[in-house]
Each structure stands twice: as C-alpha cells, then as structure tokens.
Design a protein around this motif. Structure first.
Motif: not given
Length: 295
Positions: A222-229
C-alpha cells in the motif's frame, strides 16, 4: 500545484520507502524476493487503477500508446528496482544498504545534467553536499571513519545496481510527463505483473510466513508501492528529477528515526546529521548561479 505540496509529497514518499527498507528486511527472510515483488504490486494494482479512474479520469488509449516507455519503466522501476533491493537485503545490513543508497541523489543530478540538460545551481550543489554529509553522520553516528571499515559484500554490490536502476527510471519517467502520474504508474504495474507471472507460476511456492511478515507485505503493497510511487512521479513531473533527487537523502534519516522508535538510542551526531539533511534540502530548493550542463 504549489511547490509546498510537491515538497510534502517528496517527504511522504521517502517516509514510506523507509518503511519498505524496515519491513522488507523482515519479509525477505521468509519470502523470496521474486514472490515479494509480485505480491506487493498485485496489492498495489488493486488500488492504483480505481484511484487513477477517480482522481485523473485518464484516456486509457492515450496512456497505452506509450506502452514502449511504460514497458521500460516497468522493467526498471517496478520489477528491477524492487527485486534487486530485496535481493540485496538478503546479504547486506540496512546500514550498508542505506550508505550505498545515499549515492543516488548525486547520480540522478549527474545523469539529469548529462542527458536531460537540466541546469543546477551552485546553491543546489552545496545543498547536495550538505545533505550527503548529514546522511553519513546519521548512519555512522558521527564516526565517519566507519565508511572505510564496512565489510562490503554481495548485497552492497547489488545495491549499486539498485541505485543505477532507480536513476534511469527517474530520468526516463520525464518522457511521459503528459500522462497522468497515477495512470502511468498503474499501467507500468500491470505490465510488470505480466512480466513476473510466468516466473512466479514456475517458482517453488512451498513456504509460509509469520503474522509480522504478513503485516509487512500489506504495508509494502500500500504505502511504498502506491503512495511513494505516485508522490515521486508527481514530484519529478513538476520540479524535475535532479531537484527531487536531493529528497532521497530523507530515506536514511527516516530509517534512523524508525530505528529509534523501535528502541535504539539517538546520539548528537545523528541529530546534527538530520539537521544537515534538512538544511541541504532547503538550499537545494532555492535558485542561484546556474551551472550549465556540458554537452
């Protein structure tokens, strides 16, 4: 978009990525890097496409016309970067990995000047140097001589490939600035899943993992994969890869903070290093005398 919003996105992107380093170290001990890479992006795809449709309402025909660049971005940023990072974490410590990763901003600035002809200022360069010094202070707790005492192993060498891959991803990503960033990321993820699926189906799936690893997988998906990208791609579209690169130094600072929250002590050199990183970022966001790119 306001610059303050862009800078906030860069801060959040690196905060989430710091969590990826922490959780990734735990998960990769129980789950092979290939399966972890596929699983995180499968979770992300479920979220990215609805978000793209709701927020951006893209013309998907226009998006898929750029399939060649999206394929390259998938191989580099979605598959290559993450698989290599998790592979590196199997062999090296978080400290070594973070030190090697701190070279990434300088590499992106250099490549941006060489290939994108992005200009940088003397103040930007000073900010880059100050931030790098701050990162090294945080990682070594003020004992800079440790840089020459670390035992660089296979994982450290893989991390060199990691930062090269991410540099190329950031540079090439500028070529599809006309594509909405969430939509571009979603399309890249879908291509990456197609590339990974044959390898996942033929791999040994006979393994189990703990509740801690499961929590880590959900976080990473959720966070690195969706948010960060999303935050990273929006940011480089607005301020360029070289200016966004300086914020990658925050990743190591946030990693240190997470370490403190898990019970480790903090020292004065670490505090000083963190302050230097933020000073460097402040300087990097200001204009000064331009240094023209060669070539």
């Amino acid at each position: 978009m306001k610059k303050s919003s862009v800078y906030l996105f860069l801060i959040l992107a690196n905060l989430f990525w710091a969590g990826n380093y922490v959780f990734g170290k735990y998960v990769v001990a129980e789950m092979p890097p290939l399966q972890l890479t596929f699983t995180r992006w499968l979770i992300a795809a479920v979220l990215l496409f609805p978000l793209a449709q709701i927020i951006e309402k893209p013309n998907w025909k226009t998006v898929w016309k750029e399939w060649r660049i999206l394929l390259i971005l998938s191989i580099l940023g979605i598959v290559g970067y993450n698989f290599l990072l998790y592979e590196a974490l199997r062999f090296t410590t978080s400290l070594n990995a973070a030190i090697v990763n701190s070279m990434n901003p300088a590499l992106i600035v250099l490549f941006s000047a060489l290939f994108l002809k992005e200009s940088m200022t003397r103040i930007n360069g000073l900010g880059l140097v100050i931030s790098l010094l701050g990162v090294l202070l945080v990682l070594t707790k003020g004992q800079l001589q440790q840089l020459f005492q670390l035992d660089y192993n296979q994982g450290d060498l893989i991390m060199l490939a990691v930062i090269l891959v991410w540099t190329l991803y950031s540079i090439i990503g500028r070529k599809i600035r006309h594509i909405p960033p969430i939509s571009a990321t979603a399309a890249s993820v879908l291509i990456a899943l197609g590339l990974l699926l044959p390898f996942v189906l033929t791999a040994d799936l006979n393994y189990s993992f703990s509740s801690q690893a499961l929590t880590g997988i959900i976080y990473i998906g959720i966070f690195p994969s969706v948010g960060s990208f999303i935050f990273w791609n929006i940011s480089i579209n607005h301020i360029g890869a070289s200016k966004a690169a300086i914020y990658l130094n925050l990743l190591t600072v946030f990693t240190a903070i997470i370490s403190i929250l898990t019970g480790n002590s903090i020292t004065f050199p670490q505090i000083l290093g963190g302050l230097l990183v933020f000073i460097g970022i402040y300087l990097s966001s200001h204009h000064g005398t331009k240094i023209k790119a060669k070539g």
